[in-house]
Write an enzyme that holds these catalytic residues in place. Structure first.
Site, PDB file in Angstrom:
ATOM      1  N   SER A 122       2.630   4.763  -3.200  1.00  0.00           N
ATOM      2  CA  SER A 122       3.781   4.665  -2.298  1.00  0.00           C
ATOM      3  C   SER A 122       4.939   5.527  -2.811  1.00  0.00           C
ATOM      4  O   SER A 122       4.794   6.734  -2.983  1.00  0.00           O
ATOM      5  CB  SER A 122       4.155   3.188  -2.134  1.00  0.00           C
ATOM      6  N   ASP A 177      -1.885   1.134   7.514  1.00  0.00           N
ATOM      7  CA  ASP A 177      -0.639   1.002   6.748  1.00  0.00           C
ATOM      8  C   ASP A 177       0.528   0.820   7.715  1.00  0.00           C
ATOM      9  O   ASP A 177       0.778   1.672   8.567  1.00  0.00           O
ATOM     10  CB  ASP A 177      -0.430   2.260   5.895  1.00  0.00           C
ATOM     11  N   HIS A 209      -1.026  -1.244   3.459  1.00  0.00           N
ATOM     12  CA  HIS A 209      -0.246  -0.610   2.395  1.00  0.00           C
ATOM     13  C   HIS A 209      -0.672  -1.216   1.061  1.00  0.00           C
ATOM     14  O   HIS A 209      -0.001  -2.088   0.501  1.00  0.00           O
ATOM     15  CB  HIS A 209       1.246  -0.818   2.651  1.00  0.00           C
TER      16      HIS A 209
END
Length: 236
Positions: A122, A177, A209
């Site tokens: 991320s 996601d 995610h």
């Protein structure tokens, strides 16, 4: 500028002779220890190698705008979590300095930059792309898991002016996601390719995610391809 305090880090030592290093940057609000534990839980063991030291640094706590200014362990600030707003370049560049110190620590330990990989999950993957493509183009490679760059990223601006060889990018993203949307990762991949980066994008259907075992196993294979075991030198 005030000297940066050294970043806290969690380290998985190589089983054998240390000839390469991997820096894994956690996602927002996590820690190096947390990222290591998450991967360990998925693999049922540490992500470990015979010859590669794995370093999980922790981002210092700072006010984070998407959390209404609450303190969080983030690599940089964002005005909001979207791909079409400006980057908070001041905080990105400040952290690039702190992470450069970490890279330099490895170089001082005798590890060439061509034997160092950096990446993350991320926000950690976004940070790694800034660090490698803007400031450390002689690293072995970059990986970005569920990550993206903003549309007018400083990374793109730097690569438009670039003429030197660039590190390879290994990217993974889940189609489900709902925080960092899959099209944001896909667009980042296409833009970097158009600017001369050798980039792969591994798509994981129905993955949100998060990380999964298949993804980490693919990443490990790529790591060993980029940082193969070096035969000991018989003669100096």
């Amino acid at each position: 500028m005030a000297a940066h305090a050294a970043l806290q880090r969690s380290v998985v030592s190589p089983a054998g002779r240390h000839t390469a290093s991997l820096i894994f940057l956690h996602g927002s609000g996590d820690t190096g220890q947390g990222a290591r534990a998450w991967i360990k839980q998925i693999l049922n063991q540490d992500m470990a190698f015979q010859h590669i030291k794995v370093i999980y640094p922790t981002a210092p706590a700072r006010p984070y705008t998407p959390m209404k200014g609450a303190f969080s362990n983030v690599w940089f600030d964002r005005y909001k979590i979207c791909n079409d707003c400006p980057e908070h370049i001041e905080s990105i560049d400040s952290m690039c300095q702190g992470l450069t110190d970490l890279i330099n620590d490895e170089v001082k330990n005798g590890i060439a930059k061509s034997r160092i990989l950096i990446g993350g999950f991320s926000m950690g993957g976004g940070m790694a792309m800034h660090l490698a493509f803007r400031f450390h183009q002689d690293l072995a490679g970059v990986f970005a898991l569920s990550s993206f760059l903003n549309k007018d990223s400083a990374v793109y601006q730097a690569l438009k002016r670039n003429e030197s060889a660039l590190p390879e990018l290994f990217q993974c993203h889940g189609t489900a996601d709902d925080l960092v949307l899959y099209p944001w990762g896909e667009e980042t991949n296409k833009m970097l390719k158009s600017l001369g980066v050798s980039a792969s994008l591994h798509t994981f259907p129905n993955l949100n995610h998060e990380l999964n075992r298949t993804e980490i196993e693919k990443l490990k294979s790529w790591i060993v391809k980029k940082l193969p075991v070096e035969a000991p030198k018989a003669y100096e």
